[in-house]
Design a protein around this motif. Structure first.
Motif, PDB file in Angstrom:
ATOM      1  N   GLU A 106       8.103  -3.706  -5.650  1.00  8.60           N
ATOM      2  CA  GLU A 106       8.072  -2.266  -5.898  1.00  8.60           C
ATOM      3  C   GLU A 106       7.317  -1.622  -4.752  1.00  8.60           C
ATOM      4  N   GLN A 107       7.384  -0.320  -4.666  1.00  5.85           N
ATOM      5  CA  GLN A 107       6.725   0.395  -3.585  1.00  5.85           C
ATOM      6  C   GLN A 107       5.251   0.660  -3.919  1.00  5.85           C
ATOM      7  N   PHE A 108       4.412   0.545  -2.893  1.00  9.56           N
ATOM      8  CA  PHE A 108       2.980   0.793  -3.041  1.00  9.56           C
ATOM      9  C   PHE A 108       2.524   1.844  -2.035  1.00  9.56           C
ATOM     10  N   ILE A 109       1.485   2.569  -2.407  1.00  9.41           N
ATOM     11  CA  ILE A 109       0.824   3.512  -1.508  1.00  9.41           C
ATOM     12  C   ILE A 109      -0.398   2.823  -0.910  1.00  9.41           C
ATOM     13  N   THR A 134      13.878   1.443   5.611  1.00  9.45           N
ATOM     14  CA  THR A 134      13.493   0.652   4.440  1.00  9.45           C
ATOM     15  C   THR A 134      13.619   1.482   3.165  1.00  9.45           C
ATOM     16  N   THR A 135      13.465   0.808   2.020  1.00  6.22           N
ATOM     17  CA  THR A 135      13.486   1.546   0.758  1.00  6.22           C
ATOM     18  C   THR A 135      12.256   2.439   0.618  1.00  6.22           C
ATOM     19  N   GLY A 136      11.168   2.092   1.305  1.00  6.18           N
ATOM     20  CA  GLY A 136      10.020   2.996   1.343  1.00  6.18           C
ATOM     21  C   GLY A 136      10.397   4.324   1.968  1.00  6.18           C
ATOM     22  N   HIS A 137      11.187   4.265   3.030  1.00  2.00           N
ATOM     23  CA  HIS A 137      11.693   5.453   3.712  1.00  2.00           C
ATOM     24  C   HIS A 137      12.539   6.287   2.746  1.00  2.00           C
ATOM     25  N   VAL A 138      13.454   5.608   2.052  1.00  2.93           N
ATOM     26  CA  VAL A 138      14.339   6.296   1.102  1.00  2.93           C
ATOM     27  C   VAL A 138      13.539   6.877  -0.061  1.00  2.93           C
ATOM     28  N   THR A 139      12.585   6.094  -0.574  1.00  3.15           N
ATOM     29  CA  THR A 139      11.782   6.524  -1.725  1.00  3.15           C
ATOM     30  C   THR A 139      11.053   7.824  -1.457  1.00  3.15           C
ATOM     31  N   VAL A 140      10.429   7.928  -0.306  1.00  6.49           N
ATOM     32  CA  VAL A 140       9.665   9.149   0.028  1.00  6.49           C
ATOM     33  C   VAL A 140      10.584  10.360   0.049  1.00  6.49           C
ATOM     34  N   ARG A 141      11.786  10.182   0.594  1.00  5.01           N
ATOM     35  CA  ARG A 141      12.718  11.314   0.659  1.00  5.01           C
ATOM     36  C   ARG A 141      13.227  11.711  -0.719  1.00  5.01           C
ATOM     37  N   GLU A 142      13.252  10.747  -1.652  1.00  3.72           N
ATOM     38  CA  GLU A 142      13.813  11.020  -2.976  1.00  3.72           C
ATOM     39  C   GLU A 142      12.777  11.501  -3.984  1.00  3.72           C
ATOM     40  N   ILE A 143      11.504  11.383  -3.657  1.00  6.91           N
ATOM     41  CA  ILE A 143      10.454  11.772  -4.604  1.00  6.91           C
ATOM     42  C   ILE A 143      10.518  13.260  -4.931  1.00  6.91           C
ATOM     43  N   GLY A 144      10.911  14.051  -3.943  1.00  3.50           N
ATOM     44  CA  GLY A 144      10.994  15.489  -4.158  1.00  3.50           C
ATOM     45  C   GLY A 144       9.676  16.200  -3.927  1.00  3.50           C
ATOM     46  N   GLU A 167      -3.971   8.639  12.181  1.00  4.38           N
ATOM     47  CA  GLU A 167      -2.876   9.485  12.631  1.00  4.38           C
ATOM     48  C   GLU A 167      -1.946   9.832  11.466  1.00  4.38           C
ATOM     49  N   ILE A 168      -1.998   9.024  10.410  1.00  9.48           N
ATOM     50  CA  ILE A 168      -1.312   9.318   9.149  1.00  9.48           C
ATOM     51  C   ILE A 168      -2.312   9.104   8.017  1.00  9.48           C
ATOM     52  N   ASP A 169      -1.967   9.573   6.827  1.00 11.73           N
ATOM     53  CA  ASP A 169      -2.891   9.485   5.691  1.00 11.73           C
ATOM     54  C   ASP A 169      -2.524   8.384   4.701  1.00 11.73           C
ATOM     55  N   ALA A 170      -1.261   7.988   4.680  1.00 11.60           N
ATOM     56  CA  ALA A 170      -0.822   6.979   3.712  1.00 11.60           C
ATOM     57  C   ALA A 170       0.423   6.272   4.223  1.00 11.60           C
ATOM     58  N   ILE A 171       0.626   5.074   3.716  1.00 13.04           N
ATOM     59  CA  ILE A 171       1.824   4.277   3.994  1.00 13.04           C
ATOM     60  C   ILE A 171       2.532   4.026   2.669  1.00 13.04           C
ATOM     61  N   ILE A 172       3.852   4.101   2.672  1.00 14.19           N
ATOM     62  CA  ILE A 172       4.642   3.656   1.524  1.00 14.19           C
ATOM     63  C   ILE A 172       5.370   2.393   1.957  1.00 14.19           C
ATOM     64  N   PRO A 192       0.263   1.122  -6.906  1.00 12.98           N
ATOM     65  CA  PRO A 192       1.709   1.115  -7.134  1.00 12.98           C
ATOM     66  C   PRO A 192       2.283   2.511  -7.284  1.00 12.98           C
ATOM     67  N   LEU A 193       3.499   2.672  -6.815  1.00 15.10           N
ATOM     68  CA  LEU A 193       4.240   3.911  -6.981  1.00 15.10           C
ATOM     69  C   LEU A 193       5.179   3.697  -8.154  1.00 15.10           C
ATOM     70  N   LYS A 194       4.910   4.322  -9.263  1.00 15.97           N
ATOM     71  CA  LYS A 194       5.609   4.039 -10.516  1.00 15.97           C
ATOM     72  C   LYS A 194       7.117   4.286 -10.419  1.00 15.97           C
ATOM     73  N   GLY A 195       7.866   3.430 -11.123  1.00 12.90           N
ATOM     74  CA  GLY A 195       9.313   3.608 -11.197  1.00 12.90           C
ATOM     75  C   GLY A 195      10.066   3.215  -9.958  1.00 12.90           C
ATOM     76  N   THR A 196       9.513   2.283  -9.158  1.00 14.18           N
ATOM     77  CA  THR A 196      10.172   1.908  -7.893  1.00 14.18           C
ATOM     78  C   THR A 196      10.515   0.419  -7.822  1.00 14.18           C
ATOM     79  N   ALA A 197      10.769  -0.214  -8.962  1.00 12.47           N
ATOM     80  CA  ALA A 197      11.120  -1.637  -8.964  1.00 12.47           C
ATOM     81  C   ALA A 197      12.387  -1.881  -8.138  1.00 12.47           C
TER      82      ALA A 197
END
Length: 239
Positions: A106-109, A134-144, A167-172, A192-197
């Motif tokens: 799953e995706q983590f912050i 990656t799916t991390g890339h896709v996940t961030v765009r889909e979070i809204g 230079e950034i604040d967080a990684i997904i 964990p970023l919930k709902g990202t299995a």
């Protein structure tokens, strides 16, 4: 040793070799699944590929390339299999066929302890780093997110360096790699970023049914004997 990505024509010439070889395309910067050790590919996925090659009676040739190039290269018949902690998604299934899943994630912050980011609500407006394609890339765009400040990087180490340099604040990023990062760098934390299995699988060219059946049989055996779980632990404990 710095491993350069192989150009298109070199990949093509390698794939034209004897079919006694299994051409394996993987990434090179996603520990514990893929990394470079002593100038050579190492990790969970190269080990799985080696077992697949052994069971099929074929010598394997592992070619580390950029993650976002793996599926297009398999689609263009520049390799036999792709294995690089590749998550099965409907979009990717349009291009390649996938084996049964061999690992769950799953995706983590990840953030610095000094500036903790612990949940999805805190991602709005901050600088977020992801590995391209990656799916991390896709996940961030889909979070809204109301305001998205997204930075893409070619490798995990590039993203990590950007975070450590503030230079950034967080990684997904995926769960196992997040665990590796926080174990290595005590100034970081992960949540964990919930709902990202999601599920990792091996990909092959469309309609390569014979190879897919053989790979599935090998993976089923490895899973039933907890071999893949042992490989994940082995490569996680190496750091």
């Amino acid at each position: 040793m710095i491993r350069k990505f192989l150009p298109f024509m070199l990949l093509l010439s390698l794939f034209s070799c004897s079919k006694k070889e299994l051409i394996v395309l993987t990434d090179h910067s996603f520990p514990p699944f893929e990394y470079i050790k002593n100038g050579e590919p190492a990790g969970v996925d190269p080990d799985i590929a080696a077992i697949i090659g052994e069971k099929l009676g074929k010598k394997i040739k592992i070619l580390p390339i950029g993650f976002s190039s793996i599926i297009p290269s398999i689609e263009r018949k520049l390799g036999d299999i792709g294995i690089a902690a590749i998550t099965v998604t409907p979009e990717r299934e349009k291009c390649v066929d996938f084996s049964i899943p061999y690992a769950k994630s799953e995706q983590f912050i990840i953030s610095l302890n000094r500036f903790p980011i612990t949940n999805e609500d805190e991602l709005d407006g901050i600088r977020i780093g992801v590995k391209q394609g990656t799916t991390g890339h896709v996940t961030v765009r889909e979070i809204g997110l109301k305001k998205m400040d997204l930075y893409t990087f070619p490798t995990t180490m590039h993203i990590l360096k950007a975070l450590l340099n503030e230079e950034i604040d967080a990684i997904i990023i995926d769960q196992q790699t997040a665990a590796w990062i926080t174990a290595q760098y005590d100034q970081t934390q992960s949540h964990p970023l919930k709902g990202t299995a999601e599920y990792y699988a091996v990909c092959v060219q469309k309609n390569n049914t014979k190879l897919l059946i053989e790979i599935n049989k090998i993976l089923e055996e490895m899973i039933s004997q907890s071999e893949i779980e042992a490989l994940i632990k082995k490569h996680s404990d190496l750091f």
